[in-house]
Design a protein around this motif. Structure first.
Motif, PDB file in Angstrom:
ATOM      1  N   VAL A   1      32.420  27.297  40.950  1.00  0.00           N
ATOM      2  CA  VAL A   1      32.633  27.729  42.335  1.00  0.00           C
ATOM      3  C   VAL A   1      33.481  28.998  42.305  1.00  0.00           C
ATOM      4  CG1 VAL A   1      34.704  26.318  42.705  1.00  0.00           C
ATOM      5  CG2 VAL A   1      33.314  26.976  44.658  1.00  0.00           C
ATOM      6  N   ILE A   2      33.247  29.852  43.296  1.00  0.00           N
ATOM      7  CA  ILE A   2      34.020  31.084  43.436  1.00  0.00           C
ATOM      8  C   ILE A   2      34.842  30.988  44.710  1.00  0.00           C
ATOM      9  CG2 ILE A   2      33.907  33.582  43.754  1.00  0.00           C
ATOM     10  CD1 ILE A   2      31.177  33.493  42.279  1.00  0.00           C
ATOM     11  N   LEU A   3      36.147  31.189  44.590  1.00  0.00           N
ATOM     12  CA  LEU A   3      37.020  31.240  45.760  1.00  0.00           C
ATOM     13  C   LEU A   3      37.226  32.709  46.110  1.00  0.00           C
ATOM     14  CD1 LEU A   3      39.751  28.583  44.829  1.00  0.00           C
ATOM     15  CD2 LEU A   3      37.603  28.257  46.069  1.00  0.00           C
ATOM     16  N   ALA A   4      36.773  33.117  47.291  1.00  0.00           N
ATOM     17  CA  ALA A   4      36.896  34.500  47.755  1.00  0.00           C
ATOM     18  C   ALA A   4      38.073  34.566  48.715  1.00  0.00           C
ATOM     19  CB  ALA A   4      35.615  34.947  48.437  1.00  0.00           C
ATOM     20  N   VAL A   5      39.129  35.258  48.303  1.00  0.00           N
ATOM     21  CA  VAL A   5      40.415  35.219  49.000  1.00  0.00           C
ATOM     22  C   VAL A   5      40.760  36.572  49.613  1.00  0.00           C
ATOM     23  CG1 VAL A   5      42.833  34.520  48.703  1.00  0.00           C
ATOM     24  CG2 VAL A   5      41.110  33.711  47.082  1.00  0.00           C
ATOM     25  N   ASN A   6      41.239  36.554  50.861  1.00  0.00           N
ATOM     26  CA  ASN A   6      41.745  37.795  51.447  1.00  0.00           C
ATOM     27  C   ASN A   6      43.032  38.170  50.705  1.00  0.00           C
ATOM     28  OD1 ASN A   6      43.274  35.633  52.659  1.00  0.00           O
ATOM     29  ND2 ASN A   6      43.943  37.047  54.242  1.00  0.00           N
ATOM     30  N   HIS A   7      43.365  39.451  50.686  1.00  0.00           N
ATOM     31  CA  HIS A   7      44.519  39.880  49.879  1.00  0.00           C
ATOM     32  C   HIS A   7      45.316  40.942  50.624  1.00  0.00           C
ATOM     33  CE1 HIS A   7      46.980  40.144  46.451  1.00  0.00           C
ATOM     34  NE2 HIS A   7      46.343  41.067  45.768  1.00  0.00           N
ATOM     35  N   SER A   8      46.343  40.489  51.335  1.00  0.00           N
ATOM     36  CA  SER A   8      47.199  41.431  52.054  1.00  0.00           C
ATOM     37  C   SER A   8      48.644  41.359  51.586  1.00  0.00           C
ATOM     38  CB  SER A   8      47.131  41.158  53.562  1.00  0.00           C
ATOM     39  OG  SER A   8      47.574  39.843  53.838  1.00  0.00           O
ATOM     40  N   HIS A   9      48.949  40.377  50.723  1.00  0.00           N
ATOM     41  CA  HIS A   9      50.332  40.186  50.314  1.00  0.00           C
ATOM     42  C   HIS A   9      50.416  39.771  48.862  1.00  0.00           C
ATOM     43  CE1 HIS A   9      54.484  38.754  50.416  1.00  0.00           C
ATOM     44  NE2 HIS A   9      54.605  39.584  51.432  1.00  0.00           N
ATOM     45  N   ILE A  10      51.500  40.113  48.216  1.00  0.00           N
ATOM     46  CA  ILE A  10      51.706  39.829  46.802  1.00  0.00           C
ATOM     47  C   ILE A  10      51.670  38.331  46.480  1.00  0.00           C
ATOM     48  CG2 ILE A  10      54.237  39.748  46.932  1.00  0.00           C
ATOM     49  CD1 ILE A  10      54.257  41.269  44.241  1.00  0.00           C
ATOM     50  N   VAL A  11      51.962  37.495  47.446  1.00  0.00           N
ATOM     51  CA  VAL A  11      52.043  36.057  47.190  1.00  0.00           C
ATOM     52  C   VAL A  11      50.688  35.347  47.310  1.00  0.00           C
ATOM     53  CG1 VAL A  11      52.529  35.195  49.526  1.00  0.00           C
ATOM     54  CG2 VAL A  11      53.622  34.111  47.563  1.00  0.00           C
ATOM     55  N   ASP A  12      49.648  36.047  47.763  1.00  0.00           N
ATOM     56  CA  ASP A  12      48.344  35.409  48.019  1.00  0.00           C
ATOM     57  C   ASP A  12      47.768  34.705  46.786  1.00  0.00           C
ATOM     58  OD1 ASP A  12      48.573  36.422  50.581  1.00  0.00           O
ATOM     59  OD2 ASP A  12      47.242  38.115  50.218  1.00  0.00           O
ATOM     60  N   GLY A  13      47.687  35.410  45.663  1.00  0.00           N
ATOM     61  CA  GLY A  13      47.129  34.823  44.444  1.00  0.00           C
ATOM     62  C   GLY A  13      47.932  33.628  43.940  1.00  0.00           C
ATOM     63  N   PRO A  14      49.238  33.799  43.720  1.00  0.00           N
ATOM     64  CA  PRO A  14      50.041  32.658  43.271  1.00  0.00           C
ATOM     65  C   PRO A  14      49.997  31.478  44.247  1.00  0.00           C
ATOM     66  CG  PRO A  14      51.256  34.688  42.931  1.00  0.00           C
ATOM     67  CD  PRO A  14      50.019  35.046  43.703  1.00  0.00           C
ATOM     68  N   MET A  15      49.952  31.768  45.556  1.00  0.00           N
ATOM     69  CA  MET A  15      49.893  30.685  46.537  1.00  0.00           C
ATOM     70  C   MET A  15      48.597  29.893  46.385  1.00  0.00           C
ATOM     71  SD  MET A  15      51.474  29.048  48.914  1.00  0.00           S
ATOM     72  CE  MET A  15      52.857  30.131  49.241  1.00  0.00           C
ATOM     73  N   LEU A  16      47.482  30.599  46.195  1.00  0.00           N
ATOM     74  CA  LEU A  16      46.218  29.896  46.014  1.00  0.00           C
ATOM     75  C   LEU A  16      46.224  29.098  44.708  1.00  0.00           C
ATOM     76  CD1 LEU A  16      43.412  29.211  47.027  1.00  0.00           C
ATOM     77  CD2 LEU A  16      42.572  31.193  45.775  1.00  0.00           C
ATOM     78  N   MET A  17      46.719  29.711  43.631  1.00  0.00           N
ATOM     79  CA  MET A  17      46.775  28.991  42.347  1.00  0.00           C
ATOM     80  C   MET A  17      47.602  27.717  42.462  1.00  0.00           C
ATOM     81  SD  MET A  17      47.098  31.699  39.254  1.00  0.00           S
ATOM     82  CE  MET A  17      47.406  33.318  39.910  1.00  0.00           C
ATOM     83  N   GLY A  18      48.668  27.768  43.254  1.00  0.00           N
ATOM     84  CA  GLY A  18      49.559  26.626  43.381  1.00  0.00           C
ATOM     85  C   GLY A  18      49.103  25.553  44.353  1.00  0.00           C
ATOM     86  N   THR A  19      48.118  25.875  45.194  1.00  0.00           N
ATOM     87  CA  THR A  19      47.699  24.911  46.219  1.00  0.00           C
ATOM     88  C   THR A  19      46.241  24.482  46.111  1.00  0.00           C
ATOM     89  OG1 THR A  19      47.162  26.686  47.782  1.00  0.00           O
ATOM     90  CG2 THR A  19      49.404  25.772  47.897  1.00  0.00           C
TER      91      THR A  19
END
Length: 197
Positions: free
Chosen positions: A21-39
């Motif tokens: 599966v591919i998660l397509a994430v909006n990216h406006s802030h530095i915390v977006d990637g780590p937040m997704l990885m953690g949740t």
């Protein structure tokens, strides 16, 4: 993430429990990637710019399965690694706009469509909202400690048109379809959470 902030995760059940599966994430802030990885309900492999792999972050990011990408051109090693993660039934996280910006999916690149068409993996749109609402007191580049950040997963969809074509035209058409779906998900997530960004 749960120790530093108060993530509110909505729709995580929409992420398929097995298979690529591919998660397509909006990216406006530095915390977006780590937040997704953690949740996220499953481990996520992100394509991360090679400049982030410095000092102790290098072995850490590689150790948790993140993929180093050289953005100066087509990085075949990163592409092969991402396709390999999907072929092994993993989850690939992508910021479709390629870099941090408005986070509104307005300037989609073809990379997401390429990975989706090539692998056949469904796309799950993800909106991370609230990371940039107001700066933290200690570190201005991060949200305030214990502040709420919303992570909203959308319905999985296939990027292709059902023909199995992987031509340049099919890639362009898929990019347009993907952009419409991601934009609609972001608008829905904003309505659902009451957030603007």
């Amino acid at each position: 993430m749960y120790g530093l902030w108060k993530p509110r995760v909505l729709g995580a059940w929409r992420v398929p429990s097995a298979g690529p599966v591919i998660l397509a994430v909006n990216h406006s802030h530095i915390v977006d990637g780590p937040m997704l990885m953690g949740t996220a309900p499953r481990p996520v492999h992100f394509l991360i710019k090679k400049e982030a792999f410095i000092g102790p972050l290098d072995p850490f990011l590689l150790g948790i399965g993140q993929l180093k990408v050289d953005r100066s051109g087509t990085d075949r090693t990163a592409v092969t690694g991402a396709l390999g993660a999907l072929a092994n039934g993993g989850v690939l996280g992508i910021f479709p706009e390629g870099t941090r910006g408005e986070g509104d999916f307005a300037s989609l690149r073809a990379g997401l469509a390429y990975f989706a068409l090539r692998s056949g993996a469904p796309i799950v749109p993800v909106a991370v909202l609230g990371g940039g609402d107001r700066p933290g007191r200690l570190v201005k580049a991060l949200p305030p400690l214990r502040g709420r950040v919303d992570v909203v997963f959308g319905d999985a969809f296939d990027a292709g048109d059902g023909t199995g074509r992987r031509t340049r035209g099919a890639l362009d058409e898929a990019t347009v379809r993907i952009q419409k779906r991601l934009t609609a998900h972001l608008e829905n997530a904003r309505r659902l959470t009451g957030r603007t960004g």
